[in-house]
Design a protein around this motif. Structure first.
Motif, PDB file in Angstrom:
ATOM      1  N   TRP A  59     -27.159 -16.701 -17.239  1.00 31.68           N
ATOM      2  CA  TRP A  59     -25.946 -16.219 -17.905  1.00 31.68           C
ATOM      3  C   TRP A  59     -26.148 -14.796 -18.433  1.00 31.68           C
ATOM      4  N   LYS A  60     -27.270 -14.600 -19.112  1.00 34.04           N
ATOM      5  CA  LYS A  60     -27.553 -13.277 -19.680  1.00 34.04           C
ATOM      6  C   LYS A  60     -27.700 -12.230 -18.580  1.00 34.04           C
ATOM      7  N   ALA A  61     -28.324 -12.620 -17.470  1.00 30.53           N
ATOM      8  CA  ALA A  61     -28.568 -11.666 -16.386  1.00 30.53           C
ATOM      9  C   ALA A  61     -27.292 -11.320 -15.633  1.00 30.53           C
ATOM     10  N   ALA A  62     -26.289 -12.156 -15.735  1.00 29.96           N
ATOM     11  CA  ALA A  62     -25.065 -11.930 -14.965  1.00 29.96           C
ATOM     12  C   ALA A  62     -24.224 -10.794 -15.515  1.00 29.96           C
ATOM     13  N   GLY A  63     -24.456 -10.382 -16.744  1.00 34.13           N
ATOM     14  CA  GLY A  63     -23.619  -9.356 -17.350  1.00 34.13           C
ATOM     15  C   GLY A  63     -22.346  -9.947 -17.911  1.00 34.13           C
ATOM     16  N   ARG A  64     -21.521  -9.075 -18.505  1.00 32.52           N
ATOM     17  CA  ARG A  64     -20.303  -9.559 -19.146  1.00 32.52           C
ATOM     18  C   ARG A  64     -19.143  -9.525 -18.167  1.00 32.52           C
ATOM     19  N   ALA A  65     -18.298 -10.549 -18.281  1.00 32.87           N
ATOM     20  CA  ALA A  65     -17.038 -10.560 -17.546  1.00 32.87           C
ATOM     21  C   ALA A  65     -15.984  -9.856 -18.396  1.00 32.87           C
ATOM     22  N   PHE A  83     -16.532   3.301 -17.396  1.00 30.99           N
ATOM     23  CA  PHE A  83     -16.027   1.955 -17.653  1.00 30.99           C
ATOM     24  C   PHE A  83     -15.092   1.458 -16.546  1.00 30.99           C
ATOM     25  N   ALA A  84     -14.456   2.405 -15.888  1.00 30.80           N
ATOM     26  CA  ALA A  84     -13.650   1.982 -14.735  1.00 30.80           C
ATOM     27  C   ALA A  84     -14.543   1.381 -13.654  1.00 30.80           C
ATOM     28  N   SER A  85     -15.737   1.949 -13.492  1.00 31.50           N
ATOM     29  CA  SER A  85     -16.654   1.429 -12.470  1.00 31.50           C
ATOM     30  C   SER A  85     -17.217   0.064 -12.853  1.00 31.50           C
ATOM     31  N   LEU A  86     -17.143  -0.263 -14.156  1.00 36.44           N
ATOM     32  CA  LEU A  86     -17.665  -1.557 -14.600  1.00 36.44           C
ATOM     33  C   LEU A  86     -16.716  -2.714 -14.280  1.00 36.44           C
ATOM     34  N   ASP A  87     -15.460  -2.400 -14.052  1.00 36.49           N
ATOM     35  CA  ASP A  87     -14.495  -3.481 -13.810  1.00 36.49           C
ATOM     36  C   ASP A  87     -14.911  -4.372 -12.646  1.00 36.49           C
ATOM     37  N   ALA A  88     -15.347  -3.748 -11.556  1.00 34.94           N
ATOM     38  CA  ALA A  88     -15.771  -4.528 -10.382  1.00 34.94           C
ATOM     39  C   ALA A  88     -16.978  -5.394 -10.720  1.00 34.94           C
ATOM     40  N   GLN A  89     -17.918  -4.804 -11.497  1.00 37.46           N
ATOM     41  CA  GLN A  89     -19.108  -5.566 -11.891  1.00 37.46           C
ATOM     42  C   GLN A  89     -18.718  -6.757 -12.768  1.00 37.46           C
ATOM     43  N   ARG A  90     -17.723  -6.571 -13.615  1.00 37.61           N
ATOM     44  CA  ARG A  90     -17.295  -7.666 -14.496  1.00 37.61           C
ATOM     45  C   ARG A  90     -16.623  -8.786 -13.707  1.00 37.61           C
TER      46      ARG A  90
END
Length: 409
Positions: free
Chosen positions: A232-238, A188-195
């Motif tokens: 929007w759906k493809a962008a992932g969650r912020a 989940f730490a790695s997801l922060d950048a993606q968000r």
């Protein structure tokens, strides 16, 4: 002097009981006739029979501890050995001896059962550890995390093993959970950048959605909104604090556009209003089925109404909950009637109620016979006592008969 097969009263009023070891003194009776003396001590014997029967049933059908059962047996044995009752006391001793054997057998069975439970607990904990170690490598963060939490609850519900075995298994189990938690935290730490990237993309989507909200080009603009939604759906969650605000703005821009378009589609709205009238009429018909007097007919009628309901098109969104709620209320009434019918026709419950009623009726009939006999002997004291007992039994019988009526018989 008066006597019966199990006892007698001599001229001095001394009551005796016959046993395999000869006659034993039960007590002295000076308050009435010898027959009343024997009847009194026979009732004491009947009380012992009831108590022993209840204890036998508890030993047979409950988890009564062996120590408690033994204490109860000794208490009853003392009462039997004191010979304060007239009846087959030797038979009661035999039943108590048999009950001791039964309790001893149950004690041994429980020892075996406890050893078996320990073996089963060891097997279960080995399986929990193996599953936890497998889950520790899973990438299904939500489901694996929930399953690991469930495994902890299962573990807590299992019996403890010896200290060494239990500690070793718990160490492996705990280590597997810790390993999973570390991997999940890193993920989940790695997801922060993606968000953060998703937030930037969605900011642009929101800006375009808001610029289109005043468009009157219904077809192309609606199509573009669909494309924006896919993006929007493809962008992932912020991040959560941004996601809700961005979504509210994005959805609000669409609502402005589609609300304006809805005004243009007044004809469709009129059709929905007409559909609402039809469904309200169907709901009126359905509500006439309540209260349910003929379950089979009501069920068939509601099925027909429901088929007609399904054939009607959409109704205005704000009116949908109320009109559908009316149909659901009738449906629940039918379901409750079905459940009530099942309870009334449940053969097992009917049999239990009938059996209890029969037992109480027999007891009431017996008491009435005893009262008549006492009155005939001018024994008003005994008759009054039995009458008070009859009142209690009659009340129980009336209650049982009322319960039986609920089963239709």
């Amino acid at each position: 002097m008066s006597s019966d097969p199990w006892g007698r009263v001599d001229e001095t009023g001394t009551v005796y009981v016959r046993t395999a070891d000869g006659e034993k003194v039960v007590g002295s009776w000076q308050a009435g006739t010898p027959e009343e003396a024997l009847a009194y001590f026979e009732r004491k014997y009947e009380g012992l029979v009831v108590e022993i029967g209840l204890l036998e049933r508890r030993v047979r059908t409950t988890d009564l501890a062996a120590k408690d059962a033994q204490t109860a047996i000794e208490h009853l044995r003392t009462q039997v050995d004191e010979h304060h009752a007239v009846g087959d006391l030797d038979a009661l001793r035999v039943r108590l001896d048999k009950l001791v054997s039964t309790v001893d057998s149950r004690r041994e069975e429980r020892k075996v059962q406890k050893a078996k439970q320990t073996d089963e607990a060891r097997t279960a904990k080995d399986a929990l550890v193996a599953e936890a170690e497998e889950l520790a490598q899973s990438d299904q963060w939500r489901s694996a995390g929930e399953r690991l939490r469930a495994l902890v609850d299962i573990w807590k519900g299992l019996p403890r093993l010896d200290r060494k075995s239990d500690d070793e298994l718990w160490h492996r189990f705990s280590h597997a959970r810790s390993a999973f938690s570390k991997r999940r935290k890193a993920h989940f730490a790695s997801l922060d950048a993606q968000r953060e990237d998703a937030r930037k993309v969605k900011e642009k989507l929101v800006a375009e959605a808001e610029s289109l909200s005043k468009s009157a080009d219904w077809g192309p603009t609606a199509a573009r909104y669909r494309e924006l939604m896919e993006s929007w759906k493809a962008a992932g969650r912020a991040q959560r604090e941004s996601e809700d605000d961005l979504w509210n703005r994005f959805r609000g821009a669409q609502d402005v556009f589609f609300a304006a378009r809805s005004e243009v589609f007044a004809e469709r709205d009129a059709e929905q209003v007409e559909n609402l009238k039809l469904k309200e009429e169907l709901a009126d018909e359905a509500e006439k089925l309540v209260p349910i007097t003929d379950l089979k007919a009501a069920r068939a009628a509601f099925r027909s109404l429901n088929e007609r309901w399904e054939a009607v098109g959409h109704v205005p969104r704000d009116a949908r909950p109320k009109v559908e709620g009316r149909m659901h209320t009738v449906e629940r009434a039918i379901q409750e009637a079905e459940e009530g019918e099942w309870r009334r026709t449940n053969p097992e419950a009917r049999a239990r109620a009938a059996g209890l009623t029969g037992q109480l009726q027999a007891a009431v009939d017996k008491l009435r016979t005893q009262i008549d006999a006492a009155r005939a002997q001018n024994n008003n004291s005994r008759a009054d006592k039995l009458s008070r007992e009859l009142e209690g039994r009659q009340a129980l019988l009336d209650q049982a008969l009322k319960g039986l009526e609920e089963f239709g018989g």
